[in-house]
Structure formats: C-alpha cells, structure tokens
Design an enzyme around this catalytic site. Structure first.
Site, mmCIF file in Angstrom:
data_model
loop_
_atom_site.group_PDB
_atom_site.id
_atom_site.type_symbol
_atom_site.label_atom_id
_atom_site.label_comp_id
_atom_site.label_asym_id
_atom_site.label_seq_id
_atom_site.Cartn_x
_atom_site.Cartn_y
_atom_site.Cartn_z
ATOM 1 N N GLY A 21 3.058 -4.191 3.777
ATOM 2 C CA GLY A 21 3.965 -3.451 3.121
ATOM 3 C C GLY A 21 4.261 -3.795 1.361
ATOM 4 N N SER A 22 5.305 -3.340 0.779
ATOM 5 C CA SER A 22 5.307 -3.882 -0.510
ATOM 6 C C SER A 22 6.393 -4.975 -0.570
ATOM 7 C CB SER A 22 6.245 -2.461 -1.322
ATOM 8 O OG SER A 22 7.320 -2.403 -0.785
ATOM 9 N N SER A 25 10.228 -5.239 1.429
ATOM 10 C CA SER A 25 10.198 -4.211 2.576
ATOM 11 C C SER A 25 10.443 -4.958 3.839
ATOM 12 C CB SER A 25 8.632 -3.639 2.718
ATOM 13 O OG SER A 25 7.822 -4.795 2.721
ATOM 14 N N GLY A 26 10.796 -6.391 3.919
ATOM 15 C CA GLY A 26 11.049 -6.982 4.967
ATOM 16 C C GLY A 26 9.918 -7.385 5.827
ATOM 17 N N THR A 28 8.432 -10.554 5.911
ATOM 18 C CA THR A 28 8.598 -11.925 6.007
ATOM 19 C C THR A 28 9.904 -11.840 7.153
ATOM 20 O OG1 THR A 28 8.058 -12.746 3.991
ATOM 21 C CG2 THR A 28 9.187 -14.261 5.322
ATOM 22 N N GLU A 94 2.382 -14.329 3.105
ATOM 23 C CA GLU A 94 1.837 -14.084 2.031
ATOM 24 C C GLU A 94 0.196 -13.992 1.730
ATOM 25 O OE1 GLU A 94 3.584 -13.311 -0.438
ATOM 26 O OE2 GLU A 94 5.734 -13.893 -0.429
ATOM 27 N N CYS A 153 14.727 6.827 -6.305
ATOM 28 C CA CYS A 153 15.245 7.971 -5.736
ATOM 29 C C CYS A 153 15.492 7.994 -4.395
ATOM 30 C CB CYS A 153 13.944 9.069 -5.612
ATOM 31 S SG CYS A 153 12.686 8.495 -4.418
ATOM 32 N N CYS A 182 8.489 4.764 -4.592
ATOM 33 C CA CYS A 182 7.897 5.547 -4.004
ATOM 34 C C CYS A 182 6.431 6.086 -4.698
ATOM 35 C CB CYS A 182 8.611 6.665 -3.290
ATOM 36 S SG CYS A 182 8.729 7.885 -4.833
ATOM 37 N N CYS A 185 7.378 8.243 -7.856
ATOM 38 C CA CYS A 185 8.231 7.467 -8.882
ATOM 39 C C CYS A 185 7.133 6.304 -9.499
ATOM 40 C CB CYS A 185 9.336 6.745 -8.387
ATOM 41 S SG CYS A 185 10.569 7.984 -8.019
HETATM 42 ZN ZN LIG Z 1 11.083 7.172 -5.610
#
Ligand SMILES: [Zn+2]
Length: 193
Positions: A21-22, A25-26, A28, A94, A153, A182, A185
């Site tokens: 994920g980015s 995003s949780g 770890t 990582e 957003c 997102c 965006c």
């Molecule tokens: Zn967005």
C-alpha cells in the site's frame, strides 16, 4: 541423515504473505500485528529491514504510531538467508528498498518451510511499481493491500505524493515530505499523464 528439527522443517509448509500500500496506510502496523501473534503462538520470529531506512531507530521496525518490534537492519537480501536459521516466521519491512534478489530469497525461505511476511510500498512517489515489490506480489500466496485516506477528498488513497521538491527515488520522511492521495487527486496534483 536428517536431524530431527531438519526433518520437521522439511515437512512444514512455508508461504509468502505481502502487505502493500501507500505511505500512511498502516502496512507496518499490520506487519507488527501478525508478527506479535506469531510470537504469542510461541513461534520463533526474526524481523529484517534494509539498512537504508534508519528514520527513527537502527534496531526496531517502528511504525508511524510508534508501535514497535525489534528488527535487524541488513545491507542486502542475501544477508536474510544467512541470518534466518532455525526460525518459523520471517518478517521483512520496507521491502521496496531491498535489491532485486529479495523475491528469490523470500521464495527460498518459503520453500524451506518458513512463513514469510513482507511489508512494502507497492508504488514509488511517481506511481510506478517499486523495486522488488511486483515480483513479490506475483509469487506470494496471500496479498493484503491496505489504504490510507486521501488528504484532499477523504476517499481511499493508494498514492504517496511527494510534496517537497526532490526527484531522488528514496526520500525518507514523514508528513512533511509525502501526502496520501487517491487516483484522481494524484492526477490533479501531478498533471495528466
Ligand atoms: Zn482524493
């Protein structure tokens, strides 16, 4: 002749889990949650991270909410193979910063009966697949994609948008360097591609 524990190892089933994920995003947190549960089950756990990530602490995997667990920084993926003797579970944080040998290392560990749990950024700040992550995702048994919240957003975010002026691929940082966005965006911020 097999020693008894080698025999057990050969009969045991290993596999690969990837948490991707980015930033924010949780990933770890989820890695730590799974590793702590493995320890509760009295499994022998070793945790590795690339030497490049020393944001907070040399010896620990530290997530953004300061939930932490002891880990070993290693210079390359080959070191993990050498150091993962006699363990049940290997955690890797990582993973995107590791070299291209990491997927092969993870597969060798899984083939020898070890449960391998890998967390990493699936995309770099430009939105491209990051380092060894695509190969890991292709060969893993289980994949969990976690999401941050888009700061613009409020929808689910999958991009780590860099908000400082720097075009190096690896810039370690916190909220001052990146924001989760997102898809739409992210496109608005980076220009149509
Ligand atoms: Zn967005």
């Amino acid at each position: 002749m097999f020693l008894e524990n080698e025999h057990d190892r050969a009969r045991r089933r290993g596999w690969i889990e990837v948490i991707c994920g980015s930033m924010f995003s949780g990933k770890t947190e989820e890695l730590i949650r799974r590793l702590k549960r493995a320890r509760i089950a009295r499994l022998k756990v070793e945790i590795f991270k690339p030497g490049v990530d020393n944001r907070y602490d040399e010896e620990k995997v530290v997530s953004h909410d300061a939930n932490e667990i002891q880990s070993t920084p290693v210079p390359s993926s080959a070191n993990i193979l050498l150091m993962a003797n006699d363990v049940d579970v290997v955690g890797i944080d990582e993973a995107q910063f590791f070299d291209a040998g990491l997927p092969d290392v993870c597969n060798q560990l899984a083939n020898s009966g070890i449960r391998v749990i890998v967390a990493g950024l699936d995309m770099d700040y430009t939105g491209k697949p990051f380092g060894p992550m695509p190969s890991l995702l292709a060969t893993a048994e289980y994949i969990t994609k976690v999401h941050a919240i888009c700061l613009h957003c409020g929808h689910l975010a999958q991009h780590s948008h860099r908000i400082i002026d720097n075009d190096k691929l690896v810039v370690l940082g916190e909220t001052d360097a990146y924001e989760p966005l997102c898809r739409s965006c992210f496109i608005k911020q980076t220009g149509e591609k």
